[in-house]
Design a protein around this motif. Structure first.
Motif, short mmCIF file in Angstrom:
data_model
loop_
_atom_site.label_atom_id
_atom_site.label_comp_id
_atom_site.label_asym_id
_atom_site.label_seq_id
_atom_site.Cartn_x
_atom_site.Cartn_y
_atom_site.Cartn_z
N PHE A 63 45.78 40.02 37.57
CA PHE A 63 44.50 40.57 37.15
C PHE A 63 44.18 40.17 35.72
O PHE A 63 45.06 39.93 34.91
N THR A 64 42.89 40.07 35.45
CA THR A 64 42.44 39.67 34.13
C THR A 64 41.60 40.80 33.55
O THR A 64 40.87 41.47 34.25
N ALA A 65 41.76 41.02 32.26
CA ALA A 65 41.13 42.18 31.64
C ALA A 65 40.38 41.78 30.39
O ALA A 65 40.46 40.64 29.94
N LEU A 93 41.48 32.88 23.96
CA LEU A 93 40.11 32.68 24.40
C LEU A 93 39.39 34.01 24.56
O LEU A 93 39.99 35.07 24.43
N LEU A 94 38.12 33.91 24.89
CA LEU A 94 37.38 35.11 25.26
C LEU A 94 37.86 35.54 26.65
O LEU A 94 38.45 34.76 27.38
N PRO A 95 37.59 36.78 27.04
CA PRO A 95 38.13 37.27 28.31
C PRO A 95 37.68 36.46 29.53
O PRO A 95 36.58 35.92 29.56
N PHE A 96 38.55 36.43 30.53
CA PHE A 96 38.20 35.85 31.82
C PHE A 96 37.54 36.92 32.68
O PHE A 96 37.89 38.09 32.59
N ALA A 149 41.17 30.46 36.26
CA ALA A 149 40.40 31.61 35.79
C ALA A 149 39.25 31.13 34.92
O ALA A 149 39.34 30.10 34.26
N ALA A 150 38.16 31.90 34.96
CA ALA A 150 36.99 31.54 34.16
C ALA A 150 36.29 32.80 33.71
O ALA A 150 36.45 33.85 34.30
N GLY A 151 35.50 32.68 32.67
CA GLY A 151 34.81 33.86 32.16
C GLY A 151 33.89 33.54 31.00
O GLY A 151 33.15 32.56 31.05
N CYS A 181 42.26 37.35 20.09
CA CYS A 181 42.94 38.31 19.22
C CYS A 181 41.98 39.44 18.81
O CYS A 181 42.34 40.62 18.84
N ILE A 182 40.75 39.08 18.46
CA ILE A 182 39.76 40.08 18.06
C ILE A 182 39.40 40.97 19.24
O ILE A 182 39.31 42.19 19.12
N VAL A 183 39.23 40.34 20.41
CA VAL A 183 38.87 41.10 21.60
C VAL A 183 39.95 42.13 21.92
O VAL A 183 39.66 43.26 22.29
#
Lengths: 360, 188
Positions: A219-221, A248-251, A264-266, B177-179
């Motif tokens: 799972f990705t959060a 990276l930014l969340p997936f 995974a992508a987001g 990291c910020i997220v």
């Protein structure tokens, strides 16, 4: 790796997309309607619209053989008939928006996640000629954002904004065959909680998926992490829980490619490949092939043009275009073509109104 | 009953399904040991020892590995002061190499997430004018951990140190990291 096939359908976010089994029809959720695109040559053109929802459609899924469903508050199952697509209303009995919908692999049930802190498991009751729903309630504390089916059509994984990913049994007598014992449990009456997972930084869950064998859950959060759980047996601690924190930014969405690879992508607008096993996982790289033709190939600019741009826009180069195929967040990633658990092609759709088909 | 001002009644308190009644504690991992202020104090002593010995990296690691998540606000305050002291005594040119070493070590991403928490915490601290009220201060990170402290004149200098650490940290640990700092309920 050949370049991905990109279809720019419209300038609207795509909440969800789904291909039919023969990959000739593409359904996308757009505002209050579901649009069906038929393949003609190498392009997709609008064929039909499924109307009847009075609120935003948040999910769409085509069962490989039968109908389809779309959701908001009340779900419809659309079945093909000679005169077009015929909707059947499904009473979900939820008082908040439905957020996510998926057919079970057996195609006899589907699961609807909702903001009402329940998952509705819907199945067709022959006697009444009617789709009915049964609720998975405990111990969900917040909105369900995603659901994923185990290959046996009984176990269901759900991710929620209470930051937990859970595995439930959705066994319904008369609809399901008794499942074989697995690492998740042996006796599985309805609403058995087979697992409940939270990672340390506790981001709300965006996407989850079982591995092709069903023996691992990823799972990705929203904490930019992907967590992979390997259960060891009923009522025991999992034998491994691997969590990768990414830069990276969340997936938002993920799919398994075999047992040791995840795509995974987001929010980063591109798909990434992750590889690993029980001992550890890491990000291998982007699926995007850098330096595609037409992108980043800077044209020879005249000095006049440069100064004109500087004057008009305050900068010499127009950098509003992202270097990725998708120009905005990727909301859904799905398997397009697979053989024995290994993905040959997968499709992505996102906020930019594009659907892309990628080869692995 | 007629006198009750029904517009001001908080109806969420009466609705068990309301999000206002969400148990925040369920977002925390089950085992967070409680730490007392004196333990943090003695840890701070050890870390300062390392710092005086010139082992900045060891001091930083030590501070980031032993975070008083379960401590009260006094304990957290002491630890914040310790971390900020380490950050201030690090040379600009040493920052990036030190961060990359920590990042590539075992459990390094976790440590850098903690460092990011302290950077934001430190910023919310030193940007706080001594006489202002809490309600007016902007909280870009969404944390409710602002306390007023007389950060008047020294504040600007601390801030510039924190900002340069922030820049270096994002280069190495990325936006993820910020997220994570924003989602994590284990506050420092």
């Amino acid at each position: 790796m050949p370049a991905p096939e990109v279809h720019h359908l419209f300038h609207h976010p795509i909440a969800d997309h789904s291909f039919s089994a023969d990959r000739q029809t593409l359904a996308v959720a757009r505002d209050n309607n579901v649009e069906l695109y038929g393949k003609s040559g190498s392009n997709f053109s609008l064929q039909d619209e499924l109307k009847g929802h009075d609120k935003t459609v948040t999910g769409v899924d085509i069962a490989p053989e039968t109908g389809r469903i779309v959701t908001y508050r009340n779900a419809y199952v659309w079945e093909p008939s000679p005169t077009g697509w015929k909707p059947t209303l499904v009473l979900l009995r939820i008082n908040r928006a439905a957020t996510f919908v998926r057919w079970s692999p057996s195609e006899r049930k589907f699961a609807v996640g909702s903001g009402a802190r329940v998952i509705a498991i819907c199945y067709f009751e022959e006697e009444n000629d009617w789709w009915v729903s049964k609720h998975l309630k405990k111990p969900i504390r917040s909105t369900i954002t995603t659901v994923a089916w185990h290959p046996n059509s009984v176990l269901l994984a759900a991710g929620s904004t209470d930051s937990h990913a859970r595995v439930f049994s959705s066994f319904i007598k008369g609809v399901d065959a008794r499942p074989e014992a697995s690492v998740w449990g042996e006796r599985l009456p309805f609403n058995t909680v087979c697992g409940e997972y939270l990672n340390n930084s506790a981001g709300w869950v965006h996407g989850c998926a079982f591995s092709p064998s069903g023996n691992a859950l990823a799972f990705t959060a929203h904490d930019s992490s992907v967590t992979i759980v390997y259960p060891s047996g009923p009522d025991q601690d999992p034998k491994a829980v691997v969590s990768i924190s990414t830069q990276l930014l969340p997936f938002l969405s993920l799919v398994w490619n075999g047992e040791d690879e995840i795509i995974a992508a987001g929010y980063d607008c591109e798909a990434y490949r992750l590889q690993g096993n029980e001992r550890g996982w890491q990000i291998v790289g982007s699926m995007e092939s850098k330096g595609r033709p037409g992108m980043g190939a800077a044209r020879e600019e005249s000095a006049l043009n440069m100064f004109r741009q500087m004057d008009l826009k305050g900068k010499a180069k127009d950098d509003t275009q992202l270097k990725t195929v998708h120009q905005n967040t990727i909301a859904t990633i799905r398997i397009y073509d697979e053989a024995g658990g290994a993905i040959r092609k997968f499709s992505t759709s996102g906020v930019d109104g594009r659907v892309a088909i990628w080869s692995t | 009953m007629a006198a009750a001002n029904w517009r001001t009644i908080n109806i969420d308190l009466y609705d068990p399904d309301s999000s206002a009644n969400f148990p925040i504690a369920s977002l925390l991992p089950s085992s967070i040991p409680t730490t007392s202020a004196s333990e943090v104090q003695s840890l701070a002593g050890q870390i300062k020892q390392l710092l005086r010995g010139g082992d900045t990296e060891g001091a930083l690691r030590g501070a980031l590995e032993n975070v008083p998540y379960g401590g009260d606000s006094a304990a957290k305050e002491v630890h914040l002061a310790t971390v900020v002291e380490i950050l201030q005594s690090t040379k600009q040119s040493d920052m990036s190499p030190m961060l990359s070493r920590i990042y590539s070590s075992e459990g390094g991403t976790e440590l850098l997430d903690v460092l990011m928490k302290y950077l934001y915490r430190g910023m919310s601290h030193s940007s706080q004018p001594s006489a202002s009220t809490r309600a007016q201060s902007p909280q870009p990170t969404g944390f409710s951990q602002i306390h007023s402290r007389g950060g008047g004149e020294g504040g600007g200098q601390t801030m510039s140190v924190l900002l340069s650490w922030h820049e270096k940290l994002v280069e190495i640990a990325g936006a993820g990291c910020i997220v994570r700092v924003m989602t994590d309920r284990r506050t420092v």
